[in-house]
Write a protein that holds these residues in place. Structure first.
Motif, short mmCIF file in Angstrom:
data_model
loop_
_atom_site.label_atom_id
_atom_site.label_comp_id
_atom_site.label_asym_id
_atom_site.label_seq_id
_atom_site.Cartn_x
_atom_site.Cartn_y
_atom_site.Cartn_z
N VAL A 30 -131.87 -63.80 -1.27
CA VAL A 30 -131.91 -65.25 -0.97
C VAL A 30 -132.81 -65.99 -1.94
O VAL A 30 -133.75 -65.41 -2.51
CB VAL A 30 -132.40 -65.50 0.48
CG1 VAL A 30 -131.47 -64.88 1.51
CG2 VAL A 30 -133.83 -65.02 0.68
N PRO A 31 -132.60 -67.30 -2.15
CA PRO A 31 -133.53 -68.10 -2.95
C PRO A 31 -134.90 -68.19 -2.26
O PRO A 31 -135.01 -67.96 -1.05
CB PRO A 31 -132.86 -69.49 -2.99
CG PRO A 31 -131.45 -69.27 -2.59
CD PRO A 31 -131.44 -68.09 -1.68
N GLU A 84 -132.22 -77.72 -0.97
CA GLU A 84 -133.34 -77.16 -1.75
C GLU A 84 -132.83 -76.10 -2.72
O GLU A 84 -133.30 -76.02 -3.86
CB GLU A 84 -134.38 -76.54 -0.80
CG GLU A 84 -135.19 -77.59 -0.04
CD GLU A 84 -136.12 -76.97 0.99
OE1 GLU A 84 -136.12 -75.72 1.13
OE2 GLU A 84 -136.84 -77.74 1.66
N GLY A 85 -131.86 -75.31 -2.28
CA GLY A 85 -131.35 -74.22 -3.10
C GLY A 85 -130.56 -74.66 -4.32
O GLY A 85 -130.45 -73.91 -5.30
N VAL A 86 -129.99 -75.88 -4.27
CA VAL A 86 -129.14 -76.34 -5.39
C VAL A 86 -129.74 -77.56 -6.12
O VAL A 86 -129.08 -78.15 -6.96
CB VAL A 86 -127.71 -76.69 -4.92
CG1 VAL A 86 -127.05 -75.48 -4.25
CG2 VAL A 86 -127.69 -77.89 -3.98
N LEU A 115 -125.41 -69.35 -3.72
CA LEU A 115 -125.90 -70.02 -4.93
C LEU A 115 -125.04 -69.66 -6.14
O LEU A 115 -124.73 -70.53 -6.97
CB LEU A 115 -127.36 -69.63 -5.18
CG LEU A 115 -128.03 -70.24 -6.41
CD1 LEU A 115 -127.97 -71.77 -6.38
CD2 LEU A 115 -129.47 -69.76 -6.54
N TYR A 116 -124.61 -68.42 -6.22
CA TYR A 116 -123.74 -67.98 -7.32
C TYR A 116 -122.42 -68.77 -7.29
O TYR A 116 -121.95 -69.25 -8.32
CB TYR A 116 -123.47 -66.47 -7.19
CG TYR A 116 -122.36 -65.97 -8.09
CD1 TYR A 116 -122.56 -65.82 -9.46
CD2 TYR A 116 -121.11 -65.64 -7.56
CE1 TYR A 116 -121.53 -65.37 -10.29
CE2 TYR A 116 -120.09 -65.18 -8.37
CZ TYR A 116 -120.30 -65.05 -9.73
OH TYR A 116 -119.29 -64.62 -10.55
N LEU A 117 -121.83 -68.91 -6.10
CA LEU A 117 -120.57 -69.64 -5.95
C LEU A 117 -120.73 -71.10 -6.41
O LEU A 117 -119.90 -71.62 -7.16
CB LEU A 117 -120.12 -69.60 -4.48
CG LEU A 117 -118.78 -70.26 -4.13
CD1 LEU A 117 -117.61 -69.55 -4.79
CD2 LEU A 117 -118.58 -70.28 -2.61
N VAL A 118 -121.83 -71.73 -5.98
CA VAL A 118 -122.07 -73.13 -6.35
C VAL A 118 -122.31 -73.26 -7.85
O VAL A 118 -121.78 -74.17 -8.51
CB VAL A 118 -123.27 -73.71 -5.56
CG1 VAL A 118 -123.51 -75.17 -5.94
CG2 VAL A 118 -123.05 -73.59 -4.06
N THR A 119 -123.09 -72.34 -8.40
CA THR A 119 -123.41 -72.38 -9.84
C THR A 119 -122.15 -72.24 -10.68
O THR A 119 -121.95 -72.97 -11.67
CB THR A 119 -124.42 -71.26 -10.20
OG1 THR A 119 -125.57 -71.41 -9.36
CG2 THR A 119 -124.84 -71.33 -11.65
N ASN A 160 -125.21 -81.88 -10.87
CA ASN A 160 -123.86 -82.38 -10.56
C ASN A 160 -123.34 -81.90 -9.20
O ASN A 160 -122.14 -81.90 -8.94
CB ASN A 160 -122.87 -82.01 -11.67
CG ASN A 160 -122.70 -80.50 -11.83
OD1 ASN A 160 -123.60 -79.73 -11.50
ND2 ASN A 160 -121.57 -80.09 -12.35
N VAL A 161 -124.26 -81.50 -8.32
CA VAL A 161 -123.86 -81.04 -6.98
C VAL A 161 -124.32 -82.07 -5.94
O VAL A 161 -125.49 -82.46 -5.92
CB VAL A 161 -124.46 -79.65 -6.65
CG1 VAL A 161 -124.12 -79.24 -5.22
CG2 VAL A 161 -123.94 -78.61 -7.64
N VAL A 162 -123.38 -82.52 -5.11
CA VAL A 162 -123.66 -83.48 -4.04
C VAL A 162 -123.48 -82.76 -2.71
O VAL A 162 -122.39 -82.24 -2.42
CB VAL A 162 -122.71 -84.69 -4.11
CG1 VAL A 162 -122.99 -85.67 -2.98
CG2 VAL A 162 -122.82 -85.39 -5.47
N VAL A 163 -124.54 -82.70 -1.90
CA VAL A 163 -124.48 -81.97 -0.62
C VAL A 163 -124.14 -82.96 0.50
O VAL A 163 -124.77 -84.01 0.64
CB VAL A 163 -125.82 -81.26 -0.32
CG1 VAL A 163 -125.72 -80.44 0.96
CG2 VAL A 163 -126.21 -80.36 -1.49
N LEU A 164 -123.12 -82.59 1.30
CA LEU A 164 -122.61 -83.48 2.35
C LEU A 164 -122.41 -82.72 3.67
O LEU A 164 -122.17 -81.51 3.66
CB LEU A 164 -121.25 -84.06 1.92
CG LEU A 164 -121.23 -84.94 0.66
CD1 LEU A 164 -119.80 -85.14 0.18
CD2 LEU A 164 -121.89 -86.29 0.96
N PRO A 165 -122.49 -83.42 4.80
CA PRO A 165 -122.18 -82.77 6.09
C PRO A 165 -120.67 -82.76 6.33
O PRO A 165 -119.94 -83.58 5.79
CB PRO A 165 -122.88 -83.70 7.10
CG PRO A 165 -122.80 -85.05 6.46
CD PRO A 165 -122.88 -84.83 4.97
#
Length: 331
Positions: A317-318, A194-196, A158-162, A201-206
Protein backbone atom coordinates in the motif's frame (compact mmCIF):
# COMPACT_ATOMS: atom_id res chain seq x y z
CA UNK A 1 -58.27 -6.68 2.25
CA UNK A 2 -55.57 -5.60 4.70
CA UNK A 3 -51.90 -4.65 4.61
CA UNK A 4 -49.57 -6.11 7.22
CA UNK A 5 -45.88 -6.67 7.77
CA UNK A 6 -44.39 -10.05 6.86
CA UNK A 7 -41.67 -11.04 9.32
CA UNK A 8 -39.53 -13.13 6.96
CA UNK A 9 -36.96 -13.94 9.65
CA UNK A 10 -39.54 -15.09 12.21
CA UNK A 11 -42.55 -16.59 10.42
CA UNK A 12 -41.48 -19.55 8.30
CA UNK A 13 -44.99 -20.25 6.91
CA UNK A 14 -45.45 -16.61 5.87
CA UNK A 15 -42.01 -16.58 4.29
CA UNK A 16 -42.80 -19.73 2.30
CA UNK A 17 -46.10 -18.23 1.11
CA UNK A 18 -44.28 -14.99 0.13
CA UNK A 19 -41.50 -16.91 -1.66
CA UNK A 20 -43.98 -19.05 -3.65
CA UNK A 21 -45.95 -15.90 -4.54
CA UNK A 22 -42.87 -14.17 -5.98
CA UNK A 23 -41.78 -17.24 -7.94
CA UNK A 24 -45.29 -17.43 -9.46
CA UNK A 25 -44.86 -13.77 -10.46
CA UNK A 26 -41.57 -14.68 -12.20
CA UNK A 27 -39.46 -12.88 -9.56
CA UNK A 28 -36.60 -14.23 -7.50
CA UNK A 29 -37.08 -14.05 -3.71
CA UNK A 30 -34.34 -11.76 -2.40
CA UNK A 31 -32.47 -12.33 0.86
CA UNK A 32 -31.30 -8.71 1.13
CA UNK A 33 -34.39 -7.11 2.65
CA UNK A 34 -34.98 -4.90 5.69
CA UNK A 35 -38.78 -4.71 5.61
CA UNK A 36 -41.57 -6.58 3.79
CA UNK A 37 -45.32 -6.06 3.61
CA UNK A 38 -48.17 -8.08 2.14
CA UNK A 39 -51.71 -7.30 1.09
CA UNK A 40 -54.06 -10.10 2.09
CA UNK A 41 -57.55 -11.07 1.04
CA UNK A 42 -58.38 -12.82 4.31
CA UNK A 43 -55.34 -15.13 4.54
CA UNK A 44 -54.54 -15.19 0.83
CA UNK A 45 -51.45 -13.14 -0.14
CA UNK A 46 -52.42 -11.01 -3.16
CA UNK A 47 -49.63 -8.42 -3.23
CA UNK A 48 -46.23 -7.76 -1.68
CA UNK A 49 -43.37 -5.29 -1.62
CA UNK A 50 -40.08 -4.92 0.25
CA UNK A 51 -37.36 -2.44 1.10
CA UNK A 52 -33.60 -2.78 1.41
CA UNK A 53 -32.10 0.50 2.62
CA UNK A 54 -33.67 3.01 0.19
CA UNK A 55 -34.45 0.48 -2.56
CA UNK A 56 -37.93 -0.85 -3.28
CA UNK A 57 -37.75 -4.54 -4.20
CA UNK A 58 -39.77 -7.70 -4.76
CA UNK A 59 -43.00 -5.89 -5.67
CA UNK A 60 -45.67 -8.19 -7.11
CA UNK A 61 -49.45 -8.25 -7.46
CA UNK A 62 -51.68 -11.29 -8.01
CA UNK A 63 -52.77 -11.07 -11.66
CA UNK A 64 -56.44 -11.64 -10.76
CA UNK A 65 -56.37 -8.49 -8.57
CA UNK A 66 -54.54 -6.22 -11.03
CA UNK A 67 -57.45 -3.75 -11.29
CA UNK A 68 -57.74 -3.20 -7.54
CA UNK A 69 -55.13 -0.40 -7.36
CA UNK A 70 -52.99 -2.60 -5.10
CA UNK A 71 -49.70 -1.47 -6.61
CA UNK A 72 -50.19 2.14 -5.54
CA UNK A 73 -51.20 0.96 -2.04
CA UNK A 74 -48.01 -1.09 -1.70
CA UNK A 75 -45.76 1.67 -3.06
CA UNK A 76 -47.41 4.26 -0.81
CA UNK A 77 -46.96 2.06 2.28
CA UNK A 78 -43.30 1.50 1.42
CA UNK A 79 -42.76 5.22 0.76
CA UNK A 80 -44.21 6.04 4.19
CA UNK A 81 -41.86 3.53 5.80
CA UNK A 82 -38.87 5.05 3.96
CA UNK A 83 -39.84 8.56 5.03
CA UNK A 84 -40.24 7.41 8.65
CA UNK A 85 -36.68 6.07 8.53
CA UNK A 86 -35.36 9.34 7.07
CA UNK A 87 -35.14 8.63 3.33
CA UNK A 88 -36.35 11.26 0.85
CA UNK A 89 -34.82 9.57 -2.21
CA UNK A 90 -35.39 5.98 -3.29
CA UNK A 91 -34.79 3.53 -6.10
CA UNK A 92 -36.51 0.62 -7.70
CA UNK A 93 -35.83 -2.16 -10.21
CA UNK A 94 -38.64 -3.36 -12.41
CA UNK A 95 -39.17 -5.23 -15.66
CA UNK A 96 -39.62 -3.18 -18.85
CA UNK A 97 -43.27 -4.26 -19.18
CA UNK A 98 -44.18 -2.77 -15.77
CA UNK A 99 -42.06 0.41 -15.87
CA UNK A 100 -45.02 2.41 -17.21
CA UNK A 101 -47.02 1.63 -14.06
CA UNK A 102 -44.25 2.95 -11.83
CA UNK A 103 -43.85 6.02 -14.03
CA UNK A 104 -47.51 6.79 -13.34
CA UNK A 105 -46.65 6.65 -9.60
CA UNK A 106 -43.97 9.33 -9.99
CA UNK A 107 -40.82 7.28 -10.65
CA UNK A 108 -38.30 8.42 -13.27
CA UNK A 109 -36.27 6.04 -15.43
CA UNK A 110 -32.48 6.30 -15.06
CA UNK A 111 -31.38 3.40 -17.26
CA UNK A 112 -32.84 0.32 -18.93
CA UNK A 113 -31.69 -2.96 -20.47
CA UNK A 114 -33.75 -5.67 -22.16
CA UNK A 115 -34.32 -7.26 -18.74
CA UNK A 116 -34.33 -4.43 -16.20
CA UNK A 117 -35.41 -0.83 -15.74
CA UNK A 118 -33.74 1.20 -12.97
CA UNK A 119 -35.90 4.04 -11.61
CA UNK A 120 -35.81 6.64 -8.84
CA UNK A 121 -37.98 9.10 -6.98
CA UNK A 122 -37.05 12.02 -4.70
CA UNK A 123 -34.04 14.30 -4.38
CA UNK A 124 -31.15 14.82 -4.90
CA UNK A 125 -31.63 12.79 -8.09
CA UNK A 126 -29.58 11.58 -11.05
CA UNK A 127 -29.82 14.93 -12.84
CA UNK A 128 -28.32 16.60 -9.76
CA UNK A 129 -25.47 14.07 -9.86
CA UNK A 130 -24.76 14.86 -13.52
CA UNK A 131 -24.65 18.59 -12.67
CA UNK A 132 -22.13 17.76 -9.92
CA UNK A 133 -19.96 15.84 -12.42
CA UNK A 134 -20.06 18.70 -14.95
CA UNK A 135 -18.54 21.03 -12.33
CA UNK A 136 -15.40 18.84 -12.42
CA UNK A 137 -15.28 18.46 -16.20
CA UNK A 138 -11.86 19.07 -17.75
CA UNK A 139 -11.80 20.51 -21.27
CA UNK A 140 -9.79 17.59 -22.65
CA UNK A 141 -10.63 15.11 -25.39
CA UNK A 142 -8.79 11.88 -24.54
CA UNK A 143 -10.44 10.98 -21.24
CA UNK A 144 -10.51 7.74 -19.29
CA UNK A 145 -12.40 6.46 -16.27
CA UNK A 146 -11.71 4.07 -13.43
CA UNK A 147 -14.26 2.95 -10.85
CA UNK A 148 -12.95 1.45 -7.62
CA UNK A 149 -14.00 0.57 -4.10
CA UNK A 150 -10.43 0.92 -2.74
CA UNK A 151 -11.10 -0.90 0.52
CA UNK A 152 -8.33 0.16 1.17
CA UNK A 153 -6.36 1.91 -1.61
CA UNK A 154 -3.38 -0.32 -2.53
CA UNK A 155 -0.31 -0.18 -4.77
CA UNK A 156 -2.36 -2.32 -7.17
CA UNK A 157 -4.94 0.47 -7.44
CA UNK A 158 -2.15 3.03 -7.79
CA UNK A 159 -0.58 1.04 -10.64
CA UNK A 160 -3.93 0.96 -12.50
CA UNK A 161 -4.39 4.73 -12.09
CA UNK A 162 -0.78 5.49 -13.08
CA UNK A 163 -1.06 3.41 -16.27
CA UNK A 164 -4.35 5.09 -17.18
CA UNK A 165 -2.84 8.53 -16.53
CA UNK A 166 -0.10 7.77 -19.09
CA UNK A 167 -2.71 7.05 -21.80
CA UNK A 168 -5.27 9.80 -21.21
CA UNK A 169 -5.33 13.56 -20.91
CA UNK A 170 -7.73 13.27 -17.96
CA UNK A 171 -8.56 10.28 -15.77
CA UNK A 172 -11.85 10.49 -13.90
CA UNK A 173 -11.38 8.24 -10.89
CA UNK A 174 -14.71 7.29 -9.29
CA UNK A 175 -14.62 6.01 -5.70
CA UNK A 176 -17.63 4.01 -4.52
CA UNK A 177 -19.84 5.95 -2.12
CA UNK A 178 -21.52 2.76 -0.84
CA UNK A 179 -21.12 2.14 2.90
CA UNK A 180 -20.56 -1.62 2.87
CA UNK A 181 -16.82 -1.82 3.39
CA UNK A 182 -14.31 -2.09 6.24
CA UNK A 183 -13.09 1.44 5.44
CA UNK A 184 -15.94 3.95 5.30
CA UNK A 185 -16.65 5.99 2.15
CA UNK A 186 -15.13 9.21 3.53
CA UNK A 187 -11.87 7.44 4.47
CA UNK A 188 -11.64 5.57 1.16
CA UNK A 189 -12.19 8.80 -0.79
CA UNK A 190 -9.51 10.57 1.27
CA UNK A 191 -6.98 7.74 0.81
CA UNK A 192 -7.51 7.68 -2.96
CA UNK A 193 -7.08 11.48 -3.18
CA UNK A 194 -3.88 11.32 -1.11
CA UNK A 195 -2.59 8.32 -3.05
CA UNK A 196 -2.93 9.98 -6.48
CA UNK A 197 -2.22 13.64 -5.63
CA UNK A 198 1.10 13.50 -7.52
CA UNK A 199 -0.81 12.68 -10.74
CA UNK A 200 -1.95 16.08 -12.01
CA UNK A 201 -4.37 14.73 -14.63
CA UNK A 202 -6.46 12.60 -12.24
CA UNK A 203 -9.81 13.92 -10.95
CA UNK A 204 -11.29 11.98 -8.00
CA UNK A 205 -15.10 11.83 -7.87
CA UNK A 206 -17.79 10.05 -5.81
CA UNK A 207 -20.15 7.53 -7.43
CA UNK A 208 -23.12 8.39 -5.20
CA UNK A 209 -25.69 5.63 -5.88
CA UNK A 210 -25.21 5.47 -9.63
CA UNK A 211 -22.23 3.13 -10.07
CA UNK A 212 -21.62 -0.25 -8.41
CA UNK A 213 -24.03 0.44 -5.56
CA UNK A 214 -26.71 -1.50 -3.69
CA UNK A 215 -29.09 0.15 -6.13
CA UNK A 216 -27.34 -0.59 -9.44
CA UNK A 217 -25.32 -3.73 -8.67
CA UNK A 218 -26.16 -5.38 -5.31
CA UNK A 219 -24.46 -8.66 -6.28
CA UNK A 220 -21.08 -6.90 -6.23
CA UNK A 221 -21.29 -6.75 -2.44
CA UNK A 222 -22.34 -10.39 -2.08
CA UNK A 223 -19.32 -11.68 -4.03
CA UNK A 224 -19.22 -15.45 -3.49
CA UNK A 225 -22.92 -15.76 -2.60
CA UNK A 226 -24.18 -13.96 -5.72
CA UNK A 227 -25.88 -16.13 -8.31
CA UNK A 228 -24.07 -15.72 -11.63
CA UNK A 229 -27.12 -15.00 -13.79
CA UNK A 230 -28.41 -12.32 -11.36
CA UNK A 231 -24.95 -10.75 -11.17
CA UNK A 232 -24.75 -10.65 -14.97
CA UNK A 233 -28.12 -8.90 -15.37
CA UNK A 234 -27.19 -6.32 -12.71
CA UNK A 235 -23.71 -5.81 -14.18
CA UNK A 236 -25.24 -5.12 -17.60
CA UNK A 237 -27.50 -2.48 -16.08
CA UNK A 238 -24.60 -0.80 -14.28
CA UNK A 239 -22.46 -0.83 -17.44
CA UNK A 240 -25.37 0.53 -19.53
CA UNK A 241 -25.92 3.42 -17.12
CA UNK A 242 -22.22 4.30 -17.26
CA UNK A 243 -22.02 4.07 -21.07
CA UNK A 244 -25.21 5.92 -21.91
CA UNK A 245 -25.50 8.54 -19.18
CA UNK A 246 -22.19 9.16 -17.38
CA UNK A 247 -19.43 8.72 -19.98
CA UNK A 248 -20.95 11.24 -22.45
CA UNK A 249 -21.13 14.00 -19.78
CA UNK A 250 -17.35 13.85 -19.20
CA UNK A 251 -16.41 12.84 -22.74
CA UNK A 252 -14.99 9.53 -21.48
CA UNK A 253 -13.82 7.20 -24.25
CA UNK A 254 -11.90 4.55 -22.24
CA UNK A 255 -12.44 2.67 -19.02
CA UNK A 256 -9.57 0.93 -17.28
CA UNK A 257 -10.02 -2.16 -15.10
CA UNK A 258 -7.68 -4.74 -13.62
CA UNK A 259 -8.02 -8.34 -14.78
CA UNK A 260 -9.85 -10.37 -12.18
CA UNK A 261 -8.38 -13.75 -11.17
CA UNK A 262 -9.85 -13.62 -7.64
CA UNK A 263 -13.53 -12.61 -7.72
CA UNK A 264 -16.05 -14.36 -10.03
CA UNK A 265 -18.54 -11.47 -9.65
CA UNK A 266 -15.98 -8.82 -10.60
CA UNK A 267 -14.98 -11.00 -13.53
CA UNK A 268 -18.66 -11.12 -14.63
CA UNK A 269 -18.71 -7.32 -14.34
CA UNK A 270 -15.66 -6.99 -16.61
CA UNK A 271 -17.31 -9.29 -19.18
CA UNK A 272 -20.57 -7.33 -19.00
CA UNK A 273 -18.73 -4.06 -19.61
CA UNK A 274 -16.96 -5.56 -22.61
CA UNK A 275 -20.30 -6.66 -24.10
CA UNK A 276 -22.22 -3.47 -23.30
CA UNK A 277 -19.51 -0.97 -24.22
CA UNK A 278 -18.87 -2.66 -27.60
CA UNK A 279 -17.35 -0.03 -29.92
CA UNK A 280 -18.76 2.97 -28.01
CA UNK A 281 -16.25 2.75 -25.15
CA UNK A 282 -12.86 1.12 -25.10
CA UNK A 283 -12.47 -1.25 -22.13
CA UNK A 284 -8.80 -1.71 -21.25
CA UNK A 285 -8.05 -4.66 -18.97
CA UNK A 286 -4.60 -4.50 -17.38
CA UNK A 287 -2.76 -7.39 -15.70
CA UNK A 288 -2.81 -7.02 -11.92
CA UNK A 289 0.34 -5.81 -10.18
CA UNK A 290 2.11 -8.49 -8.13
CA UNK A 291 4.48 -8.65 -5.18
CA UNK A 292 6.43 -11.90 -4.70
CA UNK A 293 4.36 -13.55 -7.48
CA UNK A 294 1.12 -12.81 -5.63
CA UNK A 295 -1.51 -10.36 -6.88
CA UNK A 296 -1.89 -7.22 -4.77
CA UNK A 297 -5.50 -6.97 -3.64
CA UNK A 298 -7.42 -5.04 -1.02
CA UNK A 299 -8.78 -8.34 0.33
CA UNK A 300 -5.20 -9.54 0.90
CA UNK A 301 -4.46 -6.32 2.82
CA UNK A 302 -7.58 -6.78 4.97
CA UNK A 303 -6.60 -10.40 5.70
CA UNK A 304 -3.12 -9.24 6.77
CA UNK A 305 -4.71 -6.59 9.00
CA UNK A 306 -6.61 -9.37 10.79
CA UNK A 307 -3.34 -11.22 11.24
CA UNK A 308 -1.67 -7.96 12.38
CA UNK A 309 1.05 -8.60 9.76
CA UNK A 310 1.82 -4.90 9.38
CA UNK A 311 5.34 -5.28 7.95
CA UNK A 312 3.91 -7.35 5.11
CA UNK A 313 1.21 -4.74 4.43
CA UNK A 314 3.87 -2.03 4.01
CA UNK A 315 4.93 -3.30 0.58
CA UNK A 316 1.33 -3.51 -0.67
CA UNK A 317 0.00 0.00 0.00
CA UNK A 318 1.05 3.67 -0.37
CA UNK A 319 2.36 5.45 2.75
CA UNK A 320 -0.90 7.35 3.25
CA UNK A 321 -2.88 4.08 3.36
CA UNK A 322 -0.34 2.49 5.71
CA UNK A 323 -0.63 5.46 8.10
CA UNK A 324 -4.41 5.11 8.13
CA UNK A 325 -4.13 1.36 8.87
CA UNK A 326 -1.78 2.06 11.76
CA UNK A 327 -4.15 4.76 13.07
CA UNK A 328 -7.03 2.27 12.97
CA UNK A 329 -4.85 -0.22 14.82
CA UNK A 330 -4.38 2.29 17.66
CA UNK A 331 -8.14 2.82 17.90
Amino acid sequence: MNIRRIWLDRDFAAKQQWSDFLINADLIPDDQLDYTIGIYDQEKLIGTGSIFRNILKCIAIDSSYQNENLLSQIVQALRERLQETGYQHYFLYTKPKTSKLFRSLGFTEIAATAELVFMEQGFPDFEDYLVELKKHQQMTEQNAAIVMNANPFTNGHLYLVTEAAKCAQTVYLFVLSEERSLFDAKTRFKLVKEGVKHLSNVVVLPTREYMVSSATFPSYFLKNQAKENIARVQAELDATLFKEKIAPVLNITKRFVGEEPLSPVTNIYNQAMENVFSSALNLIILPRKKVDDEVISASRVRALMKEQAYEEIKSLVPNSTFKEIMNQKKE
